[in-house]
Motif scaffolding. Structure first.
Motif, mmCIF file in Angstrom:
data_model
loop_
_atom_site.group_PDB
_atom_site.id
_atom_site.type_symbol
_atom_site.label_atom_id
_atom_site.label_comp_id
_atom_site.label_asym_id
_atom_site.label_seq_id
_atom_site.Cartn_x
_atom_site.Cartn_y
_atom_site.Cartn_z
ATOM 1 N N ASP A 19 81.599 6.235 -28.736
ATOM 2 C CA ASP A 19 81.672 6.295 -30.209
ATOM 3 C C ASP A 19 82.797 5.436 -30.757
ATOM 4 O O ASP A 19 83.521 5.832 -31.681
ATOM 5 N N MET A 20 82.939 4.247 -30.183
ATOM 6 C CA MET A 20 83.970 3.320 -30.641
ATOM 7 C C MET A 20 83.355 2.099 -31.318
ATOM 8 O O MET A 20 83.975 1.041 -31.382
ATOM 9 N N MET A 21 82.149 2.254 -31.803
ATOM 10 C CA MET A 21 81.457 1.173 -32.500
ATOM 11 C C MET A 21 81.000 1.673 -33.862
ATOM 12 O O MET A 21 80.847 2.866 -34.094
ATOM 13 N N GLY A 22 80.779 0.743 -34.781
ATOM 14 C CA GLY A 22 80.211 1.090 -36.072
ATOM 15 C C GLY A 22 81.258 1.269 -37.153
ATOM 16 O O GLY A 22 82.467 1.380 -36.889
ATOM 17 N N ALA A 23 80.788 1.318 -38.386
ATOM 18 C CA ALA A 23 81.679 1.406 -39.541
ATOM 19 C C ALA A 23 82.412 2.737 -39.614
ATOM 20 O O ALA A 23 83.488 2.835 -40.214
ATOM 21 N N ASP A 24 81.860 3.782 -39.007
ATOM 22 C CA ASP A 24 82.471 5.109 -39.078
ATOM 23 C C ASP A 24 83.564 5.324 -38.038
ATOM 24 O O ASP A 24 84.218 6.374 -38.045
ATOM 25 N N PHE A 25 83.768 4.356 -37.170
ATOM 26 C CA PHE A 25 84.756 4.544 -36.104
ATOM 27 C C PHE A 25 86.174 4.505 -36.660
ATOM 28 O O PHE A 25 86.557 3.588 -37.384
ATOM 29 N N ASP A 26 86.958 5.517 -36.308
ATOM 30 C CA ASP A 26 88.374 5.600 -36.705
ATOM 31 C C ASP A 26 89.237 5.312 -35.481
ATOM 32 O O ASP A 26 89.270 6.124 -34.547
ATOM 33 N N PRO A 27 89.941 4.177 -35.446
ATOM 34 C CA PRO A 27 90.742 3.825 -34.264
ATOM 35 C C PRO A 27 91.794 4.865 -33.894
ATOM 36 O O PRO A 27 92.191 4.955 -32.735
ATOM 37 N N THR A 28 92.228 5.663 -34.858
ATOM 38 C CA THR A 28 93.266 6.659 -34.564
ATOM 39 C C THR A 28 92.728 7.821 -33.732
ATOM 40 O O THR A 28 93.508 8.625 -33.222
ATOM 41 N N THR A 29 91.396 7.910 -33.594
ATOM 42 C CA THR A 29 90.807 8.993 -32.798
ATOM 43 C C THR A 29 90.407 8.534 -31.397
ATOM 44 O O THR A 29 89.908 9.336 -30.611
ATOM 45 N N ALA A 30 90.620 7.263 -31.093
ATOM 46 C CA ALA A 30 90.190 6.719 -29.800
ATOM 47 C C ALA A 30 90.981 7.330 -28.656
ATOM 48 O O ALA A 30 92.196 7.540 -28.760
ATOM 49 N N VAL A 31 90.297 7.644 -27.588
ATOM 50 C CA VAL A 31 90.930 8.191 -26.389
ATOM 51 C C VAL A 31 91.221 7.088 -25.378
ATOM 52 O O VAL A 31 92.192 7.165 -24.620
ATOM 53 N N PHE A 32 90.392 6.044 -25.390
ATOM 54 C CA PHE A 32 90.541 4.953 -24.427
ATOM 55 C C PHE A 32 91.135 3.725 -25.106
ATOM 56 O O PHE A 32 90.718 3.336 -26.205
ATOM 57 N N ASP A 33 92.084 3.131 -24.433
ATOM 58 C CA ASP A 33 92.693 1.887 -24.900
ATOM 59 C C ASP A 33 91.671 0.750 -24.808
ATOM 60 O O ASP A 33 90.892 0.670 -23.850
ATOM 61 N N GLU A 34 91.674 -0.123 -25.814
ATOM 62 C CA GLU A 34 90.733 -1.241 -25.852
ATOM 63 C C GLU A 34 90.851 -2.117 -24.611
ATOM 64 O O GLU A 34 89.847 -2.535 -24.026
ATOM 65 N N ASP A 35 92.079 -2.396 -24.176
ATOM 66 C CA ASP A 35 92.289 -3.235 -22.996
ATOM 67 C C ASP A 35 91.767 -2.568 -21.734
ATOM 68 O O ASP A 35 91.304 -3.240 -20.811
ATOM 69 N N GLY A 36 91.848 -1.246 -21.694
ATOM 70 C CA GLY A 36 91.326 -0.527 -20.539
ATOM 71 C C GLY A 36 89.817 -0.660 -20.423
ATOM 72 O O GLY A 36 89.278 -0.825 -19.323
ATOM 73 N N ILE A 37 89.132 -0.608 -21.546
ATOM 74 C CA ILE A 37 87.677 -0.781 -21.554
ATOM 75 C C ILE A 37 87.311 -2.185 -21.102
ATOM 76 O O ILE A 37 86.392 -2.382 -20.301
ATOM 77 N N LYS A 38 88.030 -3.181 -21.606
ATOM 78 C CA LYS A 38 87.747 -4.562 -21.217
ATOM 79 C C LYS A 38 87.989 -4.771 -19.724
ATOM 80 O O LYS A 38 87.218 -5.464 -19.052
#
Length: 243
Positions: free
Chosen positions: A41-60
């Motif tokens: 659930d880290m895609m789309g207009a409704d995504f709030d980055p402050t609620t992310a559990v996974f770091d973007e670099d970790g996903i990459k």
């Protein structure tokens, strides 16, 4: 689940199948990133980055690591799962502490650690349990990669020739290998499924793959340490010293 299934069928069945092949490509890094972020659930207009559990670099990192090894999306999901479980365990047991106002986050260092533990330990243990023929294949690939410096892989025919050369010079009956072509292809397919080697199909007029591995010769050598194949691996994969 074998790449030479049509060749193993009877002529009558082969004639009914036809001669066309369709090669399904593995997921690349960008595909994997999109799939992971969608499932998290880290895609789309409704995504709030402050609620992310996974770091973007970790996903990459997880996506690129998976794409380089096999392209099997299940590996990426497992890598992220192992990383998240380890972080959760460390916070709940007091091994990690949150700063005021901070929230738990699975960072790239956590994903890197889970990747190292998952891929290297599993793959190295799998190599250590190789049969004589599997050991010949892996030692042949490692030796050719070290001696030639080629990273894009080797044809199955080149590997077969190298296997026979290693077998002839081994002096041991267990490595007395005169592999049939179908047996070699089947074993390469199994090693690819386990993630030890990779198969690519760059030739439009040739159904046989190029075979490569992300492992270095010294990693294959280390995996065979203290096994019945250590002597053969040492002979062909160790650095040669004059003194």
């Amino acid at each position: 689940n074998t790449i030479n299934l049509p060749e193993r069928l009877t002529p009558k069945l082969q004639s009914r199948l036809g001669g066309d092949r369709v090669h399904f490509q593995s997921y690349n890094a960008n595909d994997t990133i999109t799939i992971l972020k969608t499932r998290l659930d880290m895609m789309g207009a409704d995504f709030d980055p402050t609620t992310a559990v996974f770091d973007e670099d970790g996903i990459k990192y997880a996506a690129r690591k998976t794409a380089n090894l096999s392209g099997d999306i299940r590996k990426a999901f497992h890598m992220m799962k192992v990383a998240a479980e380890k972080v959760f365990e460390e916070y709940t047991t007091g091994q990690r502490h949150l700063a005021d106002g901070a929230r738990p986050m699975v960072k790239i260092s956590d994903v890197t650690r889970s990747s190292r533990d998952m891929f290297h330990s599993i793959i190295h243990r799998a190599i250590a349990c190789s049969t004589a023929y599997q050991a010949l294949i892996l030692i042949a690939i490692g030796a050719m990669k070290r001696n030639s410096g080629r990273e894009n892989g080797f044809t199955a025919k080149e590997i077969l020739v190298k296997i026979e050369s290693i077998s002839d010079g081994s002096g041991e009956t267990r490595y007395d290998a005169r592999l049939a072509w179908a047996d070699l292809i089947e074993m390469l397919n199994r090693l690819a499924v386990s993630g030890i080697i990779q198969l690519t199909y760059p030739f439009t007029n040739n159904p046989w793959p190029l075979v490569s591995t992300n492992l270095h010769a010294y990693e294959i050598l280390a995996s065979f340490k203290n096994t019945c194949h250590s002597k053969l691996a040492e002979k062909h994969l160790a650095d040669q010293r004059l003194f």
